[in-house]
Write a protein that holds these residues in place. Structure first.
Motif, PDB file in Angstrom:
ATOM      1  N   ARG A  22       0.810  -1.230   0.000  1.00  0.00           N
ATOM      2  CA  ARG A  22       0.000   0.000   0.000  1.00  0.00           C
ATOM      3  C   ARG A  22       0.839   1.273   0.000  1.00  0.00           C
ATOM      4  NH1 ARG A  22      -5.572  -0.768   1.286  1.00  0.00           N
ATOM      5  NH2 ARG A  22      -5.609   1.334   2.157  1.00  0.00           N
ATOM      6  N   PHE A  26      -0.570   3.475  -2.835  1.00  0.00           N
ATOM      7  CA  PHE A  26      -1.359   4.603  -2.331  1.00  0.00           C
ATOM      8  C   PHE A  26      -0.537   5.661  -1.599  1.00  0.00           C
ATOM      9  CE2 PHE A  26      -4.601   1.034  -1.777  1.00  0.00           C
ATOM     10  CZ  PHE A  26      -5.404   1.406  -2.850  1.00  0.00           C
ATOM     11  N   ASP A  28       0.389   4.961   1.243  1.00  0.00           N
ATOM     12  CA  ASP A  28      -0.292   4.719   2.519  1.00  0.00           C
ATOM     13  C   ASP A  28       0.736   4.305   3.572  1.00  0.00           C
ATOM     14  OD1 ASP A  28      -2.059   4.140   4.535  1.00  0.00           O
ATOM     15  OD2 ASP A  28      -3.046   2.474   3.505  1.00  0.00           O
ATOM     16  N   ARG A  98      -5.446  -4.644  -3.894  1.00  0.00           N
ATOM     17  CA  ARG A  98      -5.775  -3.220  -3.974  1.00  0.00           C
ATOM     18  C   ARG A  98      -7.233  -2.940  -3.624  1.00  0.00           C
ATOM     19  NH1 ARG A  98      -7.475   0.941  -7.170  1.00  0.00           N
ATOM     20  NH2 ARG A  98      -6.260   2.863  -6.959  1.00  0.00           N
ATOM     21  N   HIS A 100      -9.290   0.592  -1.482  1.00  0.00           N
ATOM     22  CA  HIS A 100      -9.043   1.793  -0.677  1.00  0.00           C
ATOM     23  C   HIS A 100      -9.205   1.551   0.826  1.00  0.00           C
ATOM     24  CE1 HIS A 100      -8.932   3.586  -4.546  1.00  0.00           C
ATOM     25  NE2 HIS A 100      -9.003   4.840  -4.132  1.00  0.00           N
TER      26      HIS A 100
END
Ligand code: PMP
Length: 281
Positions: A22, A26, A28, A98, A100
């Motif tokens: 991630r 992202f 993230d 993947r 969110h």
């Protein structure tokens, strides 16, 4: 060259991260950069506490105590024989298909590596140029997140203008640089943006605050404007890699006659004293 991945020190060539990490997909995750002087980390504790706080703000659980992490980082610095440079570390939310939404029961990915970096001696002595740029970033700049696109776009504009740093502003209010905090000096008082959600509360910024208080240099955390910068007696950047770097020109207008100011030079010395105290010479 060795790196840390998954809690182990391994050869860099053997460190791999999944394409669905991630952090990669992202941004993230959170990170820190700590300066190493003379083989020792400077303000490690402060950086590791901030790392913990950044992680908590986005609900990533770091599976190590700050002291445990510090020992692992020391191990890597020793293994790589790093004398002067930086140690970079990041925690992402981990590897997961993947989506969110946060995954369940996924371990964070931890990587750390070192790099030899010289102190920016000439820019600290001569000062650097800067431009102004609209601060287009999000409203949680207090989190040291891997999402740095806004910062990268700002820095690139500065580079394209032949400058070192971009001074970001929201409306008329100056927030911070692309990878540094910004302060001005007016009538002997150091002024910098309050540590709220609009800036990263730099460890160097906090050190500057500390040495100002110890040495009776007036220090105020309050908003200042683009106009204030242009009419300041001195302007400087603070950050782990730039330390205290004078800004001597903004948008082609000279600051303090185009040379580093007295207060800025004093702060460079006081920060150097702190480095020597903690890391030796
Ligand atoms: N602001 C931003 C956006 C940064 O990236 C940095 C450098 N990491 C700083 C401020 C300065 O923080 P520090 O003194 O902790 O390096």
């Amino acid at each position: 060259e060795y790196v840390i991945i998954g809690g182990e020190i391994v050869d860099r060539g053997h460190a791999t991260v999944d394409i669905e990490d991630r952090g990669y997909q992202f941004g993230d995750g959170v990170y820190e950069v700590i300066r190493v002087y003379n083989g020792k980390m400077f303000t490690a504790r402060e950086h590791l506490i901030r790392l913990q706080e950044s992680a908590e703000k986005i609900s990533i659980q770091i599976p190590y105590q700050p002291t445990e992490l510090e020992e692992m980082l020391k191990g890597l610095i020793d293994k790589n024989n790093l004398s002067n440079g930086i140690i970079y570390m990041q925690f992402t939310r981990g590897e997961s298909p993947r989506n969110h939404a946060f995954p369940h029961n996924v371990a964070p990915t931890f990587v750390a590596y070192t790099r030899k970096v010289d102190r920016p001696v000439s820019s600290m002595q001569e000062g650097v140029k800067a431009i102004f740029i609209d601060d287009i970033r999000w409203l949680r700049c207090d989190i040291k997140s891997l999402n740095l696109l806004g910062n990268l776009l700002a820095k690139q504009k500065a580079v394209e203008a032949g400058c070192f740093e971009a001074i970001q502003h929201r409306g008329d209010i100056v927030t911070e640089g692309s990878s540094s905090n910004v302060a001005i000096v007016k009538n002997g008082t150091v002024i910098t943006h309050p540590a709220n959600n609009l800036i990263l509360n730099g460890i160097t910024r906090q050190k500057v605050k500390q040495v100002c208080e110890q040495n009776k240099i007036p220090f105020e955390e309050k908003e200042f404007t683009i106009e204030d910068v242009l009419h300041a007696d001195e302007v400087f950047l603070s950050g782990t890699t730039v330390e205290v770097t004078p800004i001597v020109e903004v948008e082609e207008k000279k600051i303090s006659g185009g040379t580093p100011g007295q207060v800025t030079k004093k702060l460079q010395q006081l920060i150097m004293d702190e480095i020597v105290k903690e890391c030796g010479t």
